[in-house]
Motif scaffolding. Structure first.
Motif, PDB file in Angstrom:
ATOM      1  N   LEU A 191       1.203  -1.007  -0.209  1.00 34.87           N
ATOM      2  CA  LEU A 191      -0.206  -0.244  -0.329  1.00 34.87           C
ATOM      3  C   LEU A 191       0.302   1.545  -0.174  1.00 34.87           C
ATOM      4  O   LEU A 191       1.254   1.384   0.641  1.00 34.87           O
ATOM      5  CB  LEU A 191      -1.289  -0.436   1.072  1.00 34.87           C
ATOM      6  N   SER A 192       0.551   1.884  -0.622  1.00 31.09           N
ATOM      7  CA  SER A 192       0.876   3.110  -1.173  1.00 31.09           C
ATOM      8  C   SER A 192      -0.213   4.409   0.092  1.00 31.09           C
ATOM      9  O   SER A 192      -0.894   4.560   0.047  1.00 31.09           O
ATOM     10  CB  SER A 192       1.410   3.783  -2.383  1.00 31.09           C
ATOM     11  N   LEU A 193       0.794   4.803   1.101  1.00 28.28           N
ATOM     12  CA  LEU A 193       0.586   5.460   2.060  1.00 28.28           C
ATOM     13  C   LEU A 193      -0.175   7.038   0.847  1.00 28.28           C
ATOM     14  O   LEU A 193      -1.282   7.503   2.312  1.00 28.28           O
ATOM     15  CB  LEU A 193       0.725   5.913   3.188  1.00 28.28           C
ATOM     16  N   LYS A 194       1.043   7.659   0.535  1.00 27.18           N
ATOM     17  CA  LYS A 194       0.235   8.911   0.045  1.00 27.18           C
ATOM     18  C   LYS A 194      -0.731   8.511  -0.797  1.00 27.18           C
ATOM     19  O   LYS A 194      -1.672   9.367  -0.976  1.00 27.18           O
ATOM     20  CB  LYS A 194       1.897   9.816  -0.590  1.00 27.18           C
ATOM     21  N   ALA A 195      -0.898   7.340  -1.609  1.00 25.75           N
ATOM     22  CA  ALA A 195      -1.736   7.201  -2.569  1.00 25.75           C
ATOM     23  C   ALA A 195      -3.439   7.476  -2.135  1.00 25.75           C
ATOM     24  O   ALA A 195      -3.844   7.760  -2.571  1.00 25.75           O
ATOM     25  CB  ALA A 195      -1.267   6.069  -3.504  1.00 25.75           C
ATOM     26  N   ILE A 196      -3.325   6.647  -0.727  1.00 26.77           N
ATOM     27  CA  ILE A 196      -4.428   6.564  -0.922  1.00 26.77           C
ATOM     28  C   ILE A 196      -4.448   7.312   0.566  1.00 26.77           C
ATOM     29  O   ILE A 196      -6.333   8.601   0.214  1.00 26.77           O
ATOM     30  CB  ILE A 196      -4.464   5.369   0.572  1.00 26.77           C
ATOM     31  N   ALA A 197      -4.005   8.791   1.033  1.00 22.15           N
ATOM     32  CA  ALA A 197      -4.147   9.832   1.788  1.00 22.15           C
ATOM     33  C   ALA A 197      -5.455  10.547   0.383  1.00 22.15           C
ATOM     34  O   ALA A 197      -5.987  11.719   0.624  1.00 22.15           O
ATOM     35  CB  ALA A 197      -3.465  10.253   1.993  1.00 22.15           C
ATOM     36  N   LYS A 198      -3.717  10.582  -0.917  1.00 23.73           N
ATOM     37  CA  LYS A 198      -4.837  11.832  -1.995  1.00 23.73           C
ATOM     38  C   LYS A 198      -5.647  11.689  -2.694  1.00 23.73           C
ATOM     39  O   LYS A 198      -6.867  12.053  -2.827  1.00 23.73           O
ATOM     40  CB  LYS A 198      -2.986  11.875  -3.271  1.00 23.73           C
ATOM     41  N   ALA A 199      -5.805  10.265  -2.731  1.00 17.00           N
ATOM     42  CA  ALA A 199      -7.479   9.870  -3.113  1.00 17.00           C
ATOM     43  C   ALA A 199      -8.665   9.880  -1.962  1.00 17.00           C
ATOM     44  O   ALA A 199      -9.538  10.035  -2.643  1.00 17.00           O
ATOM     45  CB  ALA A 199      -7.448   7.867  -3.475  1.00 17.00           C
ATOM     46  N   LEU A 200      -8.246  10.208  -1.115  1.00 20.18           N
ATOM     47  CA  LEU A 200      -9.401  10.743  -0.092  1.00 20.18           C
ATOM     48  C   LEU A 200      -9.331  11.953   0.304  1.00 20.18           C
ATOM     49  O   LEU A 200      -9.995  11.524   1.188  1.00 20.18           O
ATOM     50  CB  LEU A 200      -9.896   9.253   0.992  1.00 20.18           C
ATOM     51  N   GLY A 201      -8.920  12.827  -0.046  1.00 20.67           N
ATOM     52  CA  GLY A 201      -7.899  13.799   0.026  1.00 20.67           C
ATOM     53  C   GLY A 201      -7.592  14.187   1.667  1.00 20.67           C
ATOM     54  O   GLY A 201      -7.887  14.887   1.849  1.00 20.67           O
ATOM     55  N   ALA A 202      -7.211  13.289   2.337  1.00 17.71           N
ATOM     56  CA  ALA A 202      -6.882  13.624   3.183  1.00 17.71           C
ATOM     57  C   ALA A 202      -5.086  13.383   3.019  1.00 17.71           C
ATOM     58  O   ALA A 202      -4.629  13.992   2.412  1.00 17.71           O
ATOM     59  CB  ALA A 202      -6.876  12.053   4.268  1.00 17.71           C
ATOM     60  N   LYS A 203      -4.406  14.664   4.877  1.00 15.83           N
ATOM     61  CA  LYS A 203      -3.779  15.336   4.660  1.00 15.83           C
ATOM     62  C   LYS A 203      -2.389  13.858   4.815  1.00 15.83           C
ATOM     63  O   LYS A 203      -1.527  14.320   3.979  1.00 15.83           O
ATOM     64  CB  LYS A 203      -3.010  16.406   5.937  1.00 15.83           C
ATOM     65  N   LYS A 204      -2.409  13.086   6.021  1.00 19.22           N
ATOM     66  CA  LYS A 204      -1.726  12.010   5.650  1.00 19.22           C
ATOM     67  C   LYS A 204      -2.434  10.762   5.592  1.00 19.22           C
ATOM     68  O   LYS A 204      -3.784  10.617   6.952  1.00 19.22           O
ATOM     69  CB  LYS A 204      -1.100  12.500   6.776  1.00 19.22           C
ATOM     70  N   ALA A 205      -2.171   9.027   5.749  1.00 22.47           N
ATOM     71  CA  ALA A 205      -2.619   8.375   6.301  1.00 22.47           C
ATOM     72  C   ALA A 205      -1.075   7.507   6.490  1.00 22.47           C
ATOM     73  O   ALA A 205      -0.308   7.754   6.204  1.00 22.47           O
ATOM     74  CB  ALA A 205      -3.113   7.492   5.123  1.00 22.47           C
ATOM     75  N   ASP A 206      -1.850   6.462   7.796  1.00 15.23           N
ATOM     76  CA  ASP A 206      -0.614   6.094   8.709  1.00 15.23           C
ATOM     77  C   ASP A 206      -1.433   4.367   8.691  1.00 15.23           C
ATOM     78  O   ASP A 206      -2.486   4.344   8.007  1.00 15.23           O
ATOM     79  CB  ASP A 206      -0.361   6.192   9.792  1.00 15.23           C
ATOM     80  N   MET A 207      -1.105   3.164   8.641  1.00 11.74           N
ATOM     81  CA  MET A 207      -1.504   2.148   9.379  1.00 11.74           C
ATOM     82  C   MET A 207      -2.199   2.514  10.406  1.00 11.74           C
ATOM     83  O   MET A 207      -1.496   2.252  11.691  1.00 11.74           O
ATOM     84  CB  MET A 207      -0.273   0.781   9.306  1.00 11.74           C
ATOM     85  N   ALA A 208      -3.413   1.788  10.574  1.00 11.76           N
ATOM     86  CA  ALA A 208      -3.966   1.524  11.325  1.00 11.76           C
ATOM     87  C   ALA A 208      -3.430   0.871  12.680  1.00 11.76           C
ATOM     88  O   ALA A 208      -3.270   0.351  12.378  1.00 11.76           O
ATOM     89  CB  ALA A 208      -5.883   1.977  11.457  1.00 11.76           C
ATOM     90  N   ASP A 209      -3.540   1.459  13.905  1.00 10.49           N
ATOM     91  CA  ASP A 209      -3.318   0.105  14.890  1.00 10.49           C
ATOM     92  C   ASP A 209      -4.358  -0.407  14.627  1.00 10.49           C
ATOM     93  O   ASP A 209      -5.602  -1.581  14.535  1.00 10.49           O
ATOM     94  CB  ASP A 209      -3.801   0.683  16.599  1.00 10.49           C
ATOM     95  N   PRO A 210      -3.798  -2.222  15.282  1.00 12.21           N
ATOM     96  CA  PRO A 210      -4.165  -3.810  14.550  1.00 12.21           C
ATOM     97  C   PRO A 210      -5.148  -3.991  15.360  1.00 12.21           C
ATOM     98  O   PRO A 210      -6.866  -4.685  15.362  1.00 12.21           O
ATOM     99  CB  PRO A 210      -3.566  -4.795  15.297  1.00 12.21           C
ATOM    100  N   ALA A 211      -5.736  -3.550  17.005  1.00 14.38           N
ATOM    101  CA  ALA A 211      -6.231  -3.876  17.851  1.00 14.38           C
ATOM    102  C   ALA A 211      -7.875  -2.626  17.340  1.00 14.38           C
ATOM    103  O   ALA A 211      -8.609  -3.147  17.523  1.00 14.38           O
ATOM    104  CB  ALA A 211      -6.535  -3.221  18.944  1.00 14.38           C
ATOM    105  N   LEU A 212      -7.179  -1.599  17.108  1.00 12.39           N
ATOM    106  CA  LEU A 212      -8.509  -0.320  16.364  1.00 12.39           C
ATOM    107  C   LEU A 212      -9.246  -1.473  15.341  1.00 12.39           C
ATOM    108  O   LEU A 212     -10.401  -0.910  15.213  1.00 12.39           O
ATOM    109  CB  LEU A 212      -8.305   0.891  16.307  1.00 12.39           C
ATOM    110  N   ALA A 213      -8.121  -1.640  14.264  1.00 12.93           N
ATOM    111  CA  ALA A 213      -8.729  -2.150  13.236  1.00 12.93           C
ATOM    112  C   ALA A 213     -10.075  -3.309  13.518  1.00 12.93           C
ATOM    113  O   ALA A 213     -10.300  -3.957  12.637  1.00 12.93           O
ATOM    114  CB  ALA A 213      -7.421  -3.277  12.275  1.00 12.93           C
TER     115      ALA A 213
END
Length: 158
Positions: free
Chosen positions: A70-92
């Motif tokens: 996964l490209s975190l930059k690409a998914i952030a851009k696709a959703l119009g977010a400033k930044k994306a990081d992998m979510a905490d597994p427990a939160l997921a």
């Protein structure tokens, strides 16, 4: 029956469920699914959750081929977010209602913004987790996007 299968049935889409014996020692759930089901890794898609900054939603779902990263930059851009990081597994797990390795983009406890990698558009069917380890659901990419109210975008790392 899983919430993912129930969601597909309720929507009356055409789908197939494939099952295999999950090996707890497997390092990659998606690659294990492809291998045990005799599928090409470009047809088997993994479901990842990301945390977003600068977006109305704190979390989003990425669906991409198991053979890619996964490209975190690409998914952030696709959703119009400033930044994306992998979510905490427990939160997921808490947010989706599924365990890691069995997170399906369908039938999650909470509806989240979803991005399906645009490589899926070239395929007749893709395989995603059906809601537990060792269980896959095969469906048309357009049906997946419709059911998740998602979008197609290029989200893999080059």
């Amino acid at each position: 029956m899983t919430p993912a299968i129930n969601a597909a049935r309720k929507a009356r889409i055409t789908f197939d469920v494939l099952e295999y014996q999950h090996d707890a020692a497997s390092e990659s759930y998606g690659e294990e699914a492809a291998s045990k089901l005799g599928l090409n890794t470009s047809e088997v898609f993994k479901t990842l959750l990301v945390s977003l900054t600068g977006h109305k939603s704190n979390l989003a779902v990425a669906v991409l081929p198991v053979s890619h990263s996964l490209s975190l930059k690409a998914i952030a851009k696709a959703l119009g977010a400033k930044k994306a990081d992998m979510a905490d597994p427990a939160l997921a797990e808490k947010t989706t209602g599924y365990v890691l390795g069995g997170i399906s983009p369908l039938g999650q406890k909470k509806s989240l913004p979803t991005v399906v990698d645009n490589s899926a558009e070239a395929l007749d069917r893709i395989h995603v987790s059906a809601g537990r380890r060792g269980l896959e659901i095969a469906l048309k990419p357009d049906d997946l996007v419709t059911l998740t109210r998602g979008i197609f975008a290029g989200i893999t790392a080059q």
